[in-house]
Design an enzyme around this catalytic site. Structure first.
Site, PDB file in Angstrom:
ATOM      1  N   ASP A 230       0.852  -1.192   0.000  1.00 26.68           N
ATOM      2  CA  ASP A 230       0.000   0.000   0.000  1.00 26.68           C
ATOM      3  C   ASP A 230       0.890   1.244   0.000  1.00 26.68           C
ATOM      4  O   ASP A 230       2.120   1.161  -0.121  1.00 26.68           O
ATOM      5  CB  ASP A 230      -1.011  -0.033   1.164  1.00 26.68           C
TER       6      ASP A 230
ATOM      7  N   CYS B 260       2.973  -3.301   4.011  1.00 27.59           N
ATOM      8  CA  CYS B 260       2.139  -2.147   4.347  1.00 27.59           C
ATOM      9  C   CYS B 260       2.837  -1.434   5.503  1.00 27.59           C
ATOM     10  O   CYS B 260       4.024  -1.688   5.745  1.00 27.59           O
ATOM     11  CB  CYS B 260       0.693  -2.549   4.661  1.00 27.59           C
TER      12      CYS B 260
ATOM     13  N   THR C 246       2.526  -1.555   8.854  1.00 28.44           N
ATOM     14  CA  THR C 246       2.961  -2.485   9.892  1.00 28.44           C
ATOM     15  C   THR C 246       3.232  -3.885   9.353  1.00 28.44           C
ATOM     16  O   THR C 246       3.862  -4.699  10.037  1.00 28.44           O
ATOM     17  CB  THR C 246       1.864  -2.635  10.963  1.00 28.44           C
TER      18      THR C 246
ATOM     19  N   HIS D 227       9.586 -24.104   8.949  1.00 31.13           N
ATOM     20  CA  HIS D 227       8.490 -24.783   9.639  1.00 31.13           C
ATOM     21  C   HIS D 227       7.138 -24.593   8.960  1.00 31.13           C
ATOM     22  O   HIS D 227       6.285 -25.476   9.027  1.00 31.13           O
ATOM     23  CB  HIS D 227       8.377 -24.276  11.088  1.00 31.13           C
TER      24      HIS D 227
ATOM     25  N   HIS E 263       6.498 -30.994  10.046  1.00 32.41           N
ATOM     26  CA  HIS E 263       5.903 -29.698   9.700  1.00 32.41           C
ATOM     27  C   HIS E 263       4.885 -29.843   8.569  1.00 32.41           C
ATOM     28  O   HIS E 263       3.918 -29.094   8.498  1.00 32.41           O
ATOM     29  CB  HIS E 263       6.994 -28.702   9.317  1.00 32.41           C
TER      30      HIS E 263
HETATM   31  C1  RB5 Z   1      -2.103   2.655   6.419  1.00 30.28           C
HETATM   32  O1  RB5 Z   1      -2.173   3.867   7.087  1.00 30.28           O
HETATM   33  C2  RB5 Z   1      -1.870   1.517   7.426  1.00 30.28           C
HETATM   34  O2  RB5 Z   1      -3.014   1.332   8.197  1.00 30.28           O
HETATM   35  C3  RB5 Z   1      -1.476   0.260   6.710  1.00 30.28           C
HETATM   36  O3  RB5 Z   1      -0.336   0.492   5.950  1.00 30.28           O
HETATM   37  C4  RB5 Z   1      -1.129  -0.922   7.597  1.00 30.28           C
HETATM   38  O4  RB5 Z   1      -0.221  -0.565   8.579  1.00 30.28           O
HETATM   39  C5  RB5 Z   1      -2.276  -1.686   8.128  1.00 30.28           C
HETATM   40  O5  RB5 Z   1      -2.126  -2.751   8.739  1.00 30.28           O
END
Ligand code: RB5
Length: 167
Positions: free
Chosen positions: A13, A70, A72, A103, A138
């Site tokens: 993203d 993304c 996180t 695994h 596994h």
């Molecule tokens: C975008 O702001 C953020 O929410 C997305 O990149 C991600 O971290 C969501 O899990």
């Protein structure tokens, strides 16, 4: 993994656009073919769309493995794991990058651009690509994951059939 023939699906993203470009260049430097599903700039987008593109590409066999990014890594890994056959692993260090291949036979690597320094992200990519699945006990556990997917699909089909039959 044969680095000369493998094709890697890539998706992110807006929060991870810069990291995606770095990962893409890194993969291409290694001689890997990359299928880049975007996003292609920092305009706000919805990560499930890119998880879907990459996940479909991997389970269809178009690409051997995928990398999703993304902010996180959490949202895009959750979304990717909704696709039957996807085993997406969110990794923030080299231990989990190695373990999810050994695994879990993870076929998609997820990382967070707001969590990792780019240098660490590229090291994680390297370890993840170089590590093979160990099989053995596994595989039995992965088979059970497939059984869960199959069970849910059957229950879903039965629910749909009930709706049709009662309408
Ligand atoms: C975008 O702001 C953020 O929410 C997305 O990149 C991600 O971290 C969501 O899990």
């Amino acid at each position: 993994m044969n680095n000369t023939s493998a094709k890697i699906a890539l998706g992110c993203d807006h929060a991870a656009y810069q990291l995606k470009e770095q990962v893409k260049a890194h993969l291409q430097d290694m001689g890997l073919e990359v299928k880049d599903f975007g996003t292609f700039d920092e305009t706000s987008v919805d990560y499930p769309d890119y998880a879907f593109f990459v996940g479909k590409s991997v389970v269809s066999g178009e690409c051997e493995k995928g990398i999703v990014l993304c902010g996180t890594g959490i949202g895009i890994s959750i979304a990717a794991n909704k696709i039957p056959g996807v085993r997406a692993a969110l990794c923030h260090d080299l231990f989990t990058a190695r373990a999810c291949r050994q695994h879990n036979n993870a076929n998609i690597l997820a990382m967070g651009a707001r969590v990792l320094e780019p240098e660490m992200a590229l090291q994680i990519v390297d370890v993840w690509l170089q590590t093979e699945f160990e099989g053995g006990r596994h595989q039995r556990r992965l088979d059970k994951i497939c059984e869960i997917e199959d069970t849910m699909a059957v229950e879903h089909a039965q629910e749909l059939a009930n709706i049709v039959n009662n309408s």
